[in-house]
Every structure is written in C-alpha cells, then in structure tokens.
Design an enzyme around this catalytic site. Structure first.
Site, mmCIF file in Angstrom:
data_model
loop_
_atom_site.group_PDB
_atom_site.id
_atom_site.type_symbol
_atom_site.label_atom_id
_atom_site.label_comp_id
_atom_site.label_asym_id
_atom_site.label_seq_id
_atom_site.Cartn_x
_atom_site.Cartn_y
_atom_site.Cartn_z
ATOM 1 N N LYS A 1 -0.974 52.913 -38.792
ATOM 2 C CA LYS A 1 -1.451 51.598 -38.338
ATOM 3 C C LYS A 1 -0.645 50.954 -37.207
ATOM 4 O O LYS A 1 -0.974 51.167 -36.056
ATOM 5 C CB LYS A 1 -1.580 50.673 -39.548
ATOM 6 N N ASP B 1 3.207 55.322 -49.346
ATOM 7 C CA ASP B 1 2.230 55.111 -48.288
ATOM 8 C C ASP B 1 2.518 53.728 -47.698
ATOM 9 O O ASP B 1 2.101 52.717 -48.258
ATOM 10 C CB ASP B 1 0.815 55.217 -48.870
HETATM 11 C C1 PLP Z 1 -5.427 52.130 -43.453
HETATM 12 C C2 PLP Z 1 -4.692 52.838 -44.513
HETATM 13 C C3 PLP Z 1 -4.793 54.233 -44.677
HETATM 14 C C4 PLP Z 1 -5.734 55.085 -43.844
HETATM 15 O O1 PLP Z 1 -5.390 55.084 -42.498
HETATM 16 P P1 PLP Z 1 -6.496 55.548 -41.409
HETATM 17 O O2 PLP Z 1 -5.730 55.532 -40.127
HETATM 18 O O3 PLP Z 1 -7.584 54.540 -41.474
HETATM 19 O O4 PLP Z 1 -6.945 56.895 -41.796
HETATM 20 C C5 PLP Z 1 -4.050 54.828 -45.671
HETATM 21 N N1 PLP Z 1 -3.230 54.106 -46.454
HETATM 22 C C6 PLP Z 1 -3.090 52.780 -46.330
HETATM 23 C C7 PLP Z 1 -2.154 52.040 -47.212
HETATM 24 C C8 PLP Z 1 -3.821 52.089 -45.363
HETATM 25 O O5 PLP Z 1 -3.721 50.769 -45.256
#
Ligand code: PLP
Length: 424
Positions: free
Chosen positions: A272, A243
């Site tokens: 993001k 992730d």
């Molecule tokens: C922000 C984030 C998410 C979730 O993303 P959203 O666009 O808010 O659904 C998942 N994993 C990580 C590591 C994040 O920083």
C-alpha cells in the site's frame, strides 16, 4: 470523459457489470485534493481515503514525480531473473533499515495480495525443510489479507465469502476476533489457546494484521492479543507472519503496528503506502534463518518470481517516498492528525445511528448500527467537500499524512454531518 463506455465495459472493485454503481470521473489530483466531476460540474474535494491508504504524501508529489521521471530516462522495466538494478538495491537497503531488527531478506512482489501468497509459501517451504507438512494457517476472524485465493483463505470467512468459494479455498483455523482494545481478554485468550493447541501440529504460521484489522472492519484490538498469538506460534514451532500492508509506515502511530505490540514477526508483508500510491509494489521481508530454511526445502529455493518483480520504476518511486518519510517527524505528524480526528469525531457520539467512534494513529472510524447507505453518504460528504468511501457499517478516514489541521477538520465535519443527514 466517456463514462458510458466505463459503465458498459469496465469493472470497478467488487462491482456489478450489469447494474454498476455510480462512479465519479476524476480529472486531477494534487496535494490533498481530488478534482471530480459531480453531476456535470467540476468540484475540488478533500481526499479522506489516501486512495485506499496508499497516497500518504498526497498527489502530484514533486519528489515522487521527479524520481519517476528520472527512472523513466534510465529504464522503466527490466526482468529481475538474472538481472539486477540500482532501484531494487536502493529500495532493498531502505527496507532492511526500516524493518524490525533481524529481518533483512527482501522479496519484491507486485501487490499486497501477492506478497501474502509469497509469505504463505515461505512458511510452507520453511517447514518442508524439516520434513514437515504443515498445511494450515492460524488467524483471527475479521481479518483481510487480499483477494487472491491464499489470502482469501485467511481472510474472515464471511468477509472473504468462503461459502461462495467453498471447495476452492483451503480451510484454515480461525480464532474469534480479539476483543476491542480496553475490553477484557481472558476468555478470548483461553479459547484461542485451546483452539491453537488442538491444531498445533498442522499449523505453518499465525498470520494477522497486528493491532488494527483494516478492510475486515477497522477493528482495533489489544497488543496483548498479538503477543499471545505470537507466543502460541513460537511455543508450537509455527511462524509469525505480520500483514502490515495497511498498518505499516506509521499509519497506526508507530513505524510498524508490531512495534506497539513489542513483537517482531518472522515474515513481514508491506505494500500500500510503499510507493506513496504511485505504482503497485509490495515486499516480503524475513530473517536469514527463515530464508535458509526455505532454501533447505526440497525445492532448494524460494519458488516465486513475478514478471514485474522489483519493477525499477516502482522501486525508484518507493525509495523517494521512503526518503520523504524520513525527512520529517512522521510520528509527530500522525499524532497531530490523530488528535484532530479525535476532537473532530467526538460530535458523532451524539448521533442516534452511531455505536462506536474510534481513532488510532491517522485512522478515524465511525461505526453505525446498520449498513451504510454508501451512495447517499458519498453524496452528502461530497456536498461537504470531502471524498469518503464507506463500507459495511463503517464511515472512516485514512487521510494523507500531509493533511493540514483544516483538512482534517473538513473531513471530520463532513463525516459527522453526512452520517447525521443520512442516518440520523
Ligand atoms: C489491501 C490489503 C491487502 C491486499 O493488497 P492488494 O495490493 O490490494 O493486493 C492485503 N492485506 C491487507 C492488510 C490489506 O490492507
């Protein structure tokens, strides 16, 4: 601005409707500056947050504005079922170029959380192809993967409030949080290996944020821990999901945090910073092998398809954002921000309330010995011309990559000054 309506009718993130916290009206955002209304007076402040780590090129970026306008003239959206379009193809090409070697199949999702859902479904389906029912995911404590149920299930049990949602969440397997970088790894490695082996047959994948855990606590850990987790997965037939929604696109110094760990995942989630903070978009990128396994599952295809999949407007802006990223030496820029953060935050070591100061790439963190008084720190930082949004016991910054050395200095001074004023 009718802030009374906001207070009476609009939820903000993780907020109460009956007793909402203070929210500041924003009228403009340009470059690294936000124009806020603070107690009835307009104030221009330096943004230390990149709007939750997305706006890597700041606000009102001419190239991104132009891409959005041009795309609006063609079409803002069409369905992706049975149709395709240049913005999706162009962005897909760029992502395949940027992704680690071997990852060249792209699934567009509409948010980070949804991309994690999709990655987990992919892993499940890939095992189903071999007739296996592998229902558990292996992760580490302190992680954050999103707010929908599957990501919440692999988010830290406390941070993800597992007890509150007990019965609704699948219970996955959590190793302890790896020690901070620089600390000995042996005991953790041994316990983690034992735990993994106990569950090996039921594990679909390891899912982690490599190198830096973001919203789960801004924890920087050893690349060797990432390698160990990936090795365990591969020894036992589980997949590796990275992730990189927070860490991707050079935030930690390298293009992918996985690069610094010398591990290529089977499935990569990005989000993001992808659109430079303009629109919501994420992607899941995997290999031909995993894609083929997914297709060999009983479903015969990847069973996900959001309404706004590959939204053309978002894809066009994302491509322009990635072109911008390719137009300068990002690693050098992040290094420059990093050294500014390091020198600016050093002063915090002298504060009574500070237990740790850490900097990784364009991420600077002050860890306090107790929960941050968020409203007080916010006000104290605004008084010093900076927007920060602390959480738990952390006051941190992830500034836009376009931040000047002066912006970075303003940010670090405000962080240290605000903590000293409020917490000592
Ligand atoms: C922000 C984030 C998410 C979730 O993303 P959203 O666009 O808010 O659904 C998942 N994993 C990580 C590591 C994040 O920083």
């Amino acid at each position: 601005m009718d802030t009374d309506f906001d207070r009476d009718h609009l939820w903000h993130p993780y907020s109460s409707m009956t007793a909402p916290g203070i929210v500041y009206p924003v009228s403009r955002a340009s470059g690294t500056r936000l124009t806020l209304d603070v107690a009835g007076a307009e104030r221009e402040v330096v943004d230390a947050m990149s709007s939750w780590w997305c706006a890597i090129h700041g606000y009102g970026v001419p190239e991104l504005d132009a891409a959005a306008r041009a795309q609006l003239d063609a079409m803002s959206h069409v369905m992706f079922g049975g149709l395709t379009h240049a913005p999706a193809i162009e962005l897909g090409r760029r992502l395949v170029d940027l992704a680690p070697d071997g990852l060249d199949k792209v699934f567009f999702a509409d948010s980070g959380s949804v991309s994690v859902e999709v990655a987990m479904k992919m892993a499940w389906q890939a095992h189903a192809a071999g007739g296996l029912t592998r229902t558990k995911f292996f992760t580490i404590r302190g992680g954050y993967h999103g707010d929908t149920f599957s990501p919440m299930g692999v988010t830290d049990p406390e941070g993800g409030m597992h007890s509150m949602y007990a019965g609704l969440l699948v219970e996955h397997v959590f190793a302890e949080r790896p020690p901070a970088i620089g600390e000995p790894l042996d005991a953790w490695a041994e316990a983690t290996t034992t735990l993994f082996e106990q569950h090996a047959d039921e594990l679909a994948a390891v899912i982690i944020e490599p190198l830096l855990q973001g919203a789960g606590g801004m924890h920087v850990y050893d690349p060797a821990a990432v390698r160990l987790l990936a090795d365990l997965a591969r020894q036992h037939g589980a997949l590796v999901i990275f992730d990189e929604i927070a860490t991707g696109f050079y935030r930690t110094g390298t293009r992918w945090a996985g690069d610094a760990c010398e591990v290529t995942p089977d499935i990569l989630c990005v989000g993001k910073a992808l659109t430079g903070g303009y629109l919501t978009l994420a992607a899941v990128i995997t290999s031909a092998e995993i894609a083929a396994r997914v297709d060999a599952s009983p479903a015969g295809a990847m069973m996900h398809g959001p309404t706004f999949m590959a939204n053309p407007l978002a894809c066009a802006v994302a491509s322009a954002n990635l072109d911008l990223l390719a137009s300068y030496d990002v690693e050098a820029r992040v290094k420059e921000i990093s050294s500014g953060l390091t020198s600016g935050l050093t002063a915090a070591h002298d504060l009574r309330s500070i237990v740790d100061v850490r900097v990784l790439g364009a991420v600077g963190v002050l860890e306090l010995d107790s929960p941050v008084d968020v409203p007080a720190i916010t006000t104290a930082a605004l008084d010093r011309g900076v927007w920060v949004r602390p959480f738990r016991n952390l006051v941190y910054t992830m500034p836009p990559f376009i931040s000047s050395p002066e912006d970075v200095e303003t940010i670090t001074k405000a962080m240290v000054g605000a903590v000293e004023e409020v917490h000592g």
